[in-house]
Design a protein around this motif. Structure first.
Motif, mmCIF file in Angstrom:
data_model
loop_
_atom_site.group_PDB
_atom_site.id
_atom_site.type_symbol
_atom_site.label_atom_id
_atom_site.label_comp_id
_atom_site.label_asym_id
_atom_site.label_seq_id
_atom_site.Cartn_x
_atom_site.Cartn_y
_atom_site.Cartn_z
ATOM 1 N N PRO A 84 -20.252 9.052 23.852
ATOM 2 C CA PRO A 84 -21.312 7.850 23.540
ATOM 3 C C PRO A 84 -21.612 7.666 22.077
ATOM 4 C CG PRO A 84 -21.585 9.685 25.180
ATOM 5 C CD PRO A 84 -20.319 10.008 24.412
ATOM 6 N N LEU A 85 -21.841 8.894 21.405
ATOM 7 C CA LEU A 85 -22.359 8.743 19.996
ATOM 8 C C LEU A 85 -21.351 7.851 19.018
ATOM 9 C CD1 LEU A 85 -24.405 9.834 18.257
ATOM 10 C CD2 LEU A 85 -22.858 11.469 17.082
ATOM 11 N N ALA A 86 -19.856 7.999 19.334
ATOM 12 C CA ALA A 86 -19.019 7.037 18.689
ATOM 13 C C ALA A 86 -19.280 5.680 19.294
ATOM 14 C CB ALA A 86 -17.793 7.680 18.841
ATOM 15 N N ASP A 87 -19.542 5.299 20.397
ATOM 16 C CA ASP A 87 -19.737 3.873 20.613
ATOM 17 C C ASP A 87 -20.881 3.633 20.097
ATOM 18 O OD1 ASP A 87 -17.641 4.055 22.472
ATOM 19 O OD2 ASP A 87 -18.553 4.838 24.239
ATOM 20 N N PHE A 88 -21.920 4.142 20.247
ATOM 21 C CA PHE A 88 -23.247 3.993 19.389
ATOM 22 C C PHE A 88 -23.045 3.527 17.876
ATOM 23 C CE2 PHE A 88 -27.340 4.388 17.349
ATOM 24 C CZ PHE A 88 -28.069 3.839 18.281
ATOM 25 N N PHE A 89 -22.319 4.465 17.312
ATOM 26 C CA PHE A 89 -21.954 4.116 16.034
ATOM 27 C C PHE A 89 -21.054 2.631 15.827
ATOM 28 C CE2 PHE A 89 -18.596 4.248 12.661
ATOM 29 C CZ PHE A 89 -19.667 4.495 11.355
ATOM 30 N N ASP A 90 -20.153 2.382 16.578
ATOM 31 C CA ASP A 90 -19.520 1.321 16.518
ATOM 32 C C ASP A 90 -20.065 -0.070 16.784
ATOM 33 O OD1 ASP A 90 -16.959 2.531 15.868
ATOM 34 O OD2 ASP A 90 -16.376 2.588 17.937
ATOM 35 N N ARG A 91 -21.097 0.086 17.785
ATOM 36 C CA ARG A 91 -21.949 -1.114 18.037
ATOM 37 C C ARG A 91 -23.145 -1.176 17.009
ATOM 38 N NH1 ARG A 91 -24.503 -0.541 23.910
ATOM 39 N NH2 ARG A 91 -25.750 -2.392 22.827
ATOM 40 N N ALA A 92 -23.550 -0.365 16.401
ATOM 41 C CA ALA A 92 -24.454 -0.573 15.052
ATOM 42 C C ALA A 92 -23.589 -0.915 13.927
ATOM 43 C CB ALA A 92 -25.257 0.932 14.795
ATOM 44 N N LEU A 93 -22.423 -0.427 13.866
ATOM 45 C CA LEU A 93 -21.628 -1.068 12.700
ATOM 46 C C LEU A 93 -21.310 -2.407 12.651
ATOM 47 C CD1 LEU A 93 -19.963 0.443 10.384
ATOM 48 C CD2 LEU A 93 -17.947 0.312 11.838
ATOM 49 N N ILE A 94 -21.432 -3.180 13.813
ATOM 50 C CA ILE A 94 -21.193 -4.546 13.776
ATOM 51 C C ILE A 94 -22.401 -5.093 13.026
ATOM 52 C CG2 ILE A 94 -21.211 -6.372 15.626
ATOM 53 C CD1 ILE A 94 -20.056 -4.601 17.736
ATOM 54 N N ARG A 95 -23.421 -4.714 13.286
ATOM 55 C CA ARG A 95 -24.580 -5.415 12.634
ATOM 56 C C ARG A 95 -24.938 -4.727 10.952
ATOM 57 N NH1 ARG A 95 -28.814 -7.472 16.988
ATOM 58 N NH2 ARG A 95 -27.197 -8.009 18.520
ATOM 59 N N PHE A 96 -24.528 -3.516 10.778
ATOM 60 C CA PHE A 96 -24.763 -2.965 9.740
ATOM 61 C C PHE A 96 -23.430 -2.177 8.905
ATOM 62 C CE2 PHE A 96 -26.074 0.593 6.951
ATOM 63 C CZ PHE A 96 -26.759 0.115 5.847
#
Lengths: 105, 482
Positions: free
Chosen positions: B331-343
């Motif tokens: 879940p943390l890695a998924d979160f990171f990946d989604r945030a990475l799209i915008r930042f």
């Protein structure tokens, strides 16, 4: 217990100790006359089934099931379970929603 | 002398994992954990006479998916068998399992320890049903006159994954288990909630003289449900076997049980008493034929697996450590990946995700998926810091506020008036006040004491409640003093 139709050409017979062993595994307590009777009956069942050995099965591949069916499946959809009271209705002994069983070991 | 100087450990693991289906393997009862006892039961899973089991399609889908993720061959023809034994957790007196034709065979997983990268073979994986739960009246089964049975778990689908005896050290075993559990979580084959017993390990271990080819006599310790139990069990059991061998004795091939409280293994039954399971084909279930198209359809649903994700992170420039922290918690890695799209500054982002954010999650015992804070909001916060709207220090406070309230960071900054002061005129006034109040520090700085500037910056920041732009404050102070 090695129950095969034949072993080295000889038909294997079910012995008293085979019956005792299977009875133990099934937690059945058999009397002397019952052991005798079941030994005899199981042997005659094997003998009867041995009729099949007369068939020529060359080129017939082994089967895992007698019906010509496969892939009988259901969808992963929850269906109602029994109510606890109903689930326990036939239990010889129950308490607090649990089945109660005697000493295990 | 440590046993490792004389012997090598050989270990293989059988893993039972509960599959993430809504219903049981052969009936429509719910698999939900924690229901009141004997309320997720029906005539099929209670083993009433005359009922017929019907296989749950999703169990097969998940077994294929796990098999593919573990690099297994998926059997075109597979069947179920009855494993007969007499025990009250099993109402039918047999467990429906797979014996000689399991659904998955010949796979592997790759593990990495400090010493090396290594493939661990998967012998097979097969579908079967779970047993019920026993509660004993006494402290242990031995001291109990009676036991209580809850059949809610009976019939919950399991995948039993059998490894080759390929592991040679405790770190290798733990690396294998961690890798296996990660793969099962990534593929969503199982939620792998260890504390609920949805993954259990049986540990087969033996010792052999260093350099020997054959295997020693092994023991099997059953039903371990955490990594730490496995580690402690292996440490105990290898030491015990080494003592037996060093004393000139022979290890007895037997099944043992792990006593978590005492930290020891105890003999359950020897090979001579081993169960005679009398497997035979299950007449109530027809065989399973899995064509290529079915397998390929499942293959398209496979997500990025942990090993691939780790490589991608390393390519992004993340450290081994950061990549490991992210991958270990999907879940943390998924979160990171989604945030990475915008930042898209991965290294800045990972510091915040595995730092302050993970600390908040841990303190609240939440996973990133359970947090009220979305990855998009997180990315927005990163942007505010990056653009200098707020300082990093204020950012930490905003993050906490976001975590608690789920509010957008820009709203919090606005509501609390937290935006960084980057207006020179405003800052200059404060700088002048601070310089006037601390003549000694000004003198120190002019005498070459660099430290003094730190103190003065601190005073200005305090006067601005932390909102002064620290870089600008620093520059203004220096300009004023020289």
């Amino acid at each position: 217990m090695a129950v095969e139709g034949k072993r080295g050409g000889e038909r294997v017979k079910i012995s008293r100790s085979d019956v005792e062993h299977v009875a133990l595994l099934a937690r059945l307590e058999l009397t002397e006359p019952e052991i005798e009777m079941f030994t005899e009956q199981l042997n005659s069942i094997l003998e009867y089934a041995a009729v099949l050995e007369q068939l020529n099965t060359d080129g017939v591949s082994p089967t895992a099931h007698v019906l010509p069916l496969h892939n009988v499946l259901r969808e992963d959809v929850v269906r109602p379970s029994l109510e606890q009271e109903k689930a326990l209705m036939n239990a010889p002994d129950a308490e607090n929603g649990f089945f109660r069983v005697p000493r295990i070991v | 002398m440590a046993w490792q100087d004389r012997y090598e450990m050989v270990c293989g693991v059988e893993t039972h994992v509960e599959l993430a289906t809504k219903t049981k393997i052969f009936c429509g009862c719910s698999t939900e954990f924690g229901g009141e006892q004997n309320t997720h039961v029906c005539p099929v899973c209670l083993g009433m006479p005359g009922v017929l089991p019907v296989l749950n399609r999703e169990v097969v889908n998940l077994a294929i998916k796990a098999g593919l993720a573990l690099n297994c061959e998926i059997a075109e023809f597979s069947k179920f068998d009855r494993k007969n034994y007499y025990y009250p957790d099993l109402p039918k007196n047999y467990q429906t399992s797979q014996y000689d034709l399991p659904i998955c065979t010949k796979g592997w997983v790759t593990i990495e320890t400090e010493e090396r990268v290594k493939k661990i073979g998967i012998t097979r994986a097969h579908m079967e049903e779970d047993a019920g739960k026993l509660v004993h009246s006494g402290e242990t089964i031995m001291s109990s006159d009676e036991s209580y049975v809850d059949y809610n778990r009976t019939g919950v689908p399991l995948l039993e994954i059998v490894s080759e005896p390929d592991m040679r050290s405790v770190p290798e075993v733990l690396a294998y288990l961690e890798q296996l559990v990660q793969i099962l979580q990534y593929t969503e084959v199982s939620d792998c909630r260890m504390e609920q017993g949805s993954v259990r390990f049986d540990i087969n271990v033996s010792l052999r003289r260093l350099g020997a080819d054959g295997f020693g006599i092994r023991t099997e310790t059953k039903n371990l449900n955490s990594f730490s139990s496995v580690r402690r069990c292996l440490e105990y059991e290898t030491e015990r076997q080494a003592q037996v061998l060093n004393g000139g004795g022979q290890v007895i091939q037997e099944t043992r049980t792990w006593d978590e409280g005492k930290g020891i293994t105890l003999a359950l039954r020897t090979k001579e008493e081993a169960h005679d399971y009398r497997y035979f084909p299950e007449p109530d279930l027809v065989p399973l034929v899995i064509g290529r198209d079915w397998v390929e359809r499942i293959r398209t649903t496979l997500p990025e697996l942990p090993a691939e994700r780790r490589l991608r992170y390393l390519e992004l420039g993340l450290s081994e450590y950061d990549a490991g922290v992210l991958v270990a918690a999907k879940p943390l890695a998924d979160f990171f990946d989604r945030a990475l799209i915008r930042f898209d500054q991965a290294k800045v982002l990972v510091n915040w995700v595995t730092g302050d954010f993970l600390r908040l999650l841990n303190a609240n015992q939440q996973s990133a998926a359970e947090s009220r804070l979305s990855p998009e909001q997180f990315a927005e916060l990163m942007g505010l810091i990056d653009q200098g709207v707020i300082s990093g220090k204020i950012g930490k406070n905003v993050l906490e506020e976001m975590y608690l309230t789920g509010k957008d960071p820009s709203l919090i900054v606005k509501e609390k008036n937290l935006a960084q002061i980057s207006d020179e005129g405003t800052l200059l006034r404060i700088v002048d006040e601070v310089l006037a109040a601390h003549p000694q520090s000004v003198e120190d700085f002019r005498a070459g004491k660099e430290k003094a500037i730190g103190f003065l910056v601190g005073r200005v920041m305090k006067a601005t409640k932390g909102q002064g732009n620290p870089g600008l404050v620093n520059r203004l102070l220096r300009e004023k003093m020289t």
